[in-house]
Design a protein around this motif. Structure first.
Motif, short mmCIF file in Angstrom:
data_model
loop_
_atom_site.label_atom_id
_atom_site.label_comp_id
_atom_site.label_asym_id
_atom_site.label_seq_id
_atom_site.Cartn_x
_atom_site.Cartn_y
_atom_site.Cartn_z
N VAL A 46 1.00 -1.27 0.00
CA VAL A 46 0.09 -0.02 -0.24
C VAL A 46 0.64 1.17 0.13
O VAL A 46 0.59 2.01 -0.84
N GLN A 47 1.81 1.49 0.80
CA GLN A 47 2.65 2.60 1.11
C GLN A 47 3.92 2.80 0.23
O GLN A 47 4.23 3.74 0.26
N ILE A 48 4.20 1.77 -0.61
CA ILE A 48 5.19 1.54 -1.14
C ILE A 48 4.97 1.42 -2.56
O ILE A 48 4.93 0.08 -2.90
N PRO A 49 4.94 2.31 -3.60
CA PRO A 49 4.95 1.99 -4.99
C PRO A 49 6.03 1.12 -5.62
O PRO A 49 7.07 1.29 -5.02
N PRO A 50 5.62 0.26 -6.66
CA PRO A 50 6.49 -0.71 -7.02
C PRO A 50 8.05 0.29 -7.55
O PRO A 50 8.78 -0.75 -7.56
N LYS A 51 7.62 1.21 -7.98
CA LYS A 51 8.83 1.92 -8.71
C LYS A 51 10.10 2.24 -7.58
O LYS A 51 11.26 2.67 -7.85
N LEU A 52 9.72 2.25 -6.23
CA LEU A 52 10.61 2.56 -5.12
C LEU A 52 11.23 1.29 -4.89
O LEU A 52 12.26 1.36 -3.90
N ILE A 53 11.16 0.14 -5.26
CA ILE A 53 11.54 -1.05 -4.95
C ILE A 53 12.76 -1.39 -6.08
O ILE A 53 12.14 -1.38 -7.34
N GLU A 54 13.84 -1.60 -5.88
CA GLU A 54 15.00 -1.92 -6.85
C GLU A 54 15.02 -3.52 -6.90
O GLU A 54 15.40 -4.01 -5.77
N ARG A 55 15.00 -4.02 -7.97
CA ARG A 55 15.07 -5.61 -7.98
C ARG A 55 16.47 -5.62 -8.86
O ARG A 55 16.64 -5.16 -9.88
N GLY A 56 17.23 -6.74 -8.61
CA GLY A 56 18.34 -7.36 -9.33
C GLY A 56 18.64 -8.61 -9.00
O GLY A 56 18.14 -9.30 -8.55
N ARG A 57 19.89 -8.85 -9.37
CA ARG A 57 20.55 -10.20 -9.14
C ARG A 57 21.90 -10.00 -8.73
O ARG A 57 22.51 -9.07 -9.15
N ALA A 58 22.61 -10.79 -8.10
CA ALA A 58 23.83 -10.83 -7.45
C ALA A 58 24.44 -12.36 -7.33
O ALA A 58 23.79 -13.29 -7.04
N GLU A 59 25.83 -12.45 -7.58
CA GLU A 59 26.30 -13.78 -7.56
C GLU A 59 26.41 -14.25 -6.29
O GLU A 59 26.46 -15.29 -5.90
N SER A 137 15.45 -4.37 -3.02
CA SER A 137 16.02 -3.25 -2.20
C SER A 137 15.39 -1.85 -2.30
O SER A 137 14.54 -1.62 -3.07
N ARG A 138 15.21 -1.38 -0.99
CA ARG A 138 14.52 -0.08 -0.88
C ARG A 138 15.68 0.80 -0.29
O ARG A 138 16.21 0.50 0.80
N ILE A 139 16.12 1.66 -1.10
CA ILE A 139 17.21 2.39 -0.46
C ILE A 139 16.93 4.09 -0.03
O ILE A 139 16.28 4.64 -0.92
N VAL A 140 17.10 4.10 0.96
CA VAL A 140 16.55 5.36 1.77
C VAL A 140 17.71 6.16 2.27
O VAL A 140 18.73 5.49 2.86
N ASP A 141 17.52 7.33 2.29
CA ASP A 141 18.75 8.30 2.74
C ASP A 141 18.81 8.01 4.15
O ASP A 141 17.66 8.05 4.93
N TYR A 142 19.75 7.57 4.87
CA TYR A 142 20.05 7.40 6.18
C TYR A 142 19.71 8.47 7.05
O TYR A 142 18.80 8.51 8.04
N TRP A 143 20.06 9.62 6.67
CA TRP A 143 19.53 10.95 7.63
C TRP A 143 18.26 11.52 7.42
O TRP A 143 17.55 11.78 8.42
N GLN A 144 17.54 10.90 6.37
CA GLN A 144 16.02 11.24 6.05
C GLN A 144 15.35 10.50 6.96
O GLN A 144 14.44 10.84 7.53
N ALA A 145 15.95 9.33 7.17
CA ALA A 145 15.02 8.12 8.05
C ALA A 145 15.13 8.39 9.29
O ALA A 145 13.99 8.40 9.96
N ARG A 146 16.43 8.93 9.79
CA ARG A 146 16.57 9.19 11.22
C ARG A 146 15.69 10.48 11.52
O ARG A 146 15.38 10.88 12.60
N SER A 147 15.53 11.59 10.46
CA SER A 147 14.84 12.83 10.69
C SER A 147 13.70 12.70 11.13
O SER A 147 12.95 13.60 11.93
N VAL A 148 12.73 11.52 10.71
CA VAL A 148 11.33 11.45 11.29
C VAL A 148 11.51 11.38 12.56
O VAL A 148 10.38 11.88 13.30
N ARG A 149 12.19 10.35 13.11
CA ARG A 149 12.27 9.93 14.57
C ARG A 149 12.91 11.58 15.36
O ARG A 149 12.38 11.79 16.38
#
Length: 435
Positions: A46-59, A137-149
């Protein structure tokens, strides 16, 4: 002031509402373990549109480092029905709250109800059949995430930062007229009737200030009338005394001596009364005066009359005052000390914002019970009523009136071996020290 208080409350309330409801966007919305399961399965959240999730492959997939990562990896593997070794989770910015995740898993895992919440970014690694790892992956700016708190906790401190200066302003606006009112009332108690109370502040304070000013005007009027009456009576008595002096001139020697002694006493009483009236009603005329020279002149005059008076000026201090009032003030204190003691020591100095002049004698002093009344007009500490020792009772009253006119005061105290009269004059307006 009421509007100021209401404005302060409104400002704090608005800040709290903004801090609580501020939305940093879906990129930093909390994500539960259940929603992570839907992300891996390719389902919508609901709160996370698909475009904000990065999908990929890793060895290869990095191993989970902290206990929180291992707990989330284990719980997510159980939700996906996969072996624990095939699911790994790396947390980007939730490392500051790992213990919350660990505690929730420990308490709720046995019931299958553990559903920890992640606020920051994360990467989920899921092993595929070919051995590669699929990443979500959901990549979020660390300081942006902490700023909420941070901002939600900072609301309290921000409120204090806003309320404190407003509260100080509110207090100052309220206390300033109250303090001015109290100072003015104190001046009236000290006998200053020529300084009206400022009519400022709340309505009640203004009303009280107007009433106090009216009372002050009435008291000043009564004092002026009383002073004028006493002065007029004392002045008019001089004429009949002169007539009495002429009438006893032809009397016999014994009668004439007795009558002339009475006349001299009455003239002394009239002179002192007129000095007191003059001190109460005469306007203050200030000019720069050398305090040391003034005291030295008075001490020399007393020594010329045979009195034991010592004075050694230590430094030059220029006093701005009324020469007549100050001379009368110091003369009365010196003569009072000479009358009751054999030796008088004069000294002066600067203490803080005041000039202090001490008059020390080796006399018996004043009874402690009489000290509060020592400045009352016609009060005599010496109760014998002897005219040669008791005086008239106006010397200290005249001195105190002169000191008060200069915004100063006189302190009387019995000290070991004698008595001390201390005059304090403020350095502020009337007194200037010269180095």
């Amino acid at each position: 002031m009421i509007l100021l208080a209401l404005g302060t409350i409104a400002a704090i309330t608005a800040i709290n509402i903004l801090a609580i409801n501020f939305n940093y966007g879906p990129s930093s919305s909390p994500v539960s373990l259940y929603e992570m399961t839907r992300i891996v399965r390719g389902l919508d959240v609901v709160q996370i549109p698909p475009k904000l999730i990065e999908r990929g492959r890793a060895e290869q997939a990095p191993s989970s480092e902290g206990s929180a990562e291992r707990v989330v990896s284990r719980l997510l593997a159980a939700r996906l029905s996969l072996p624990e070794r095939d699911v790994r989770v790396r947390l980007q910015s939730d490392r500051f709250r790992p213990q919350v995740i660990v505690d929730e898993a420990r308490i709720y895992a046995d019931e299958g109800a553990a559903n920890p919440i992640l606020l920051g970014g994360f990467t989920i690694y899921v092993r595929q059949a070919d051995g590669a790892w699929q990443t979500h992956s959901r990549i979020v700016d660390y300081w942006q995430a902490r700023s909420v708190r941070f901002w939600r906790y900072a609301t309290y401190y921000l409120g204090i930062a806003i309320v404190l200066p407003l509260a100080m302003l509110f207090s100052a606006r309220f206390n300033r007229p109250v303090k001015a009112f109290a100072v003015s009332a104190g001046r009236i108690g000290d006998g200053h009737y020529d300084r009206p109370v400022p009519v400022v502040g709340p309505t009640e304070i203004r009303q009280a200030a107007v009433a106090l000013n009216d009372m002050q005007e009435r008291i000043a009027h009564l004092v002026r009338e009383r002073t004028a009456l006493v002065g007029a009576i004392a002045h008019d008595l001089r004429t009949p005394l002169s007539n009495l002096r002429f009438r006893v001139a032809n009397a016999d020697a014994e009668t004439r001596a007795s009558a002339e002694a009475e006349i001299r006493h009455m003239e002394q009483l009239i002179g002192s009364t007129l000095d007191y009236v003059d001190g109460e009603g005469r306007p203050l005329i200030t000019e720069p005066l050398d305090l040391g020279s003034l005291l030295q002149t008075l001490a020399d005059d007393c020594r010329d009359r045979g009195a034991n008076v010592s004075f050694n000026p230590a430094r030059k201090i220029t006093v701005r005052g009324d020469i007549v009032r100050l001379r009368r003030l110091f003369t009365n204190l010196i003569e009072n000390a000479i009358k009751f003691g054999n030796r008088v020591d004069l000294a002066y100095n600067v203490e803080g914002k005041e000039v202090v002049v001490d008059f020390m004698d080796d006399g018996p002093g004043i009874a402690e019970d009489d000290l509060p009344r020592a400045f009352d007009p016609f009060f005599r500490g010496e109760r014998s009523r002897n005219r040669s020792t008791g005086g008239i009772g106006l010397g200290l009253a005249i001195a105190e009136s002169a000191a008060r006119a200069h915004d100063g005061m006189i302190e009387l105290r019995n000290v070991p071996g004698g008595f001390r009269a201390r005059v304090r004059l403020p350095i502020g307006a009337p007194v200037v020290a010269v180095t």
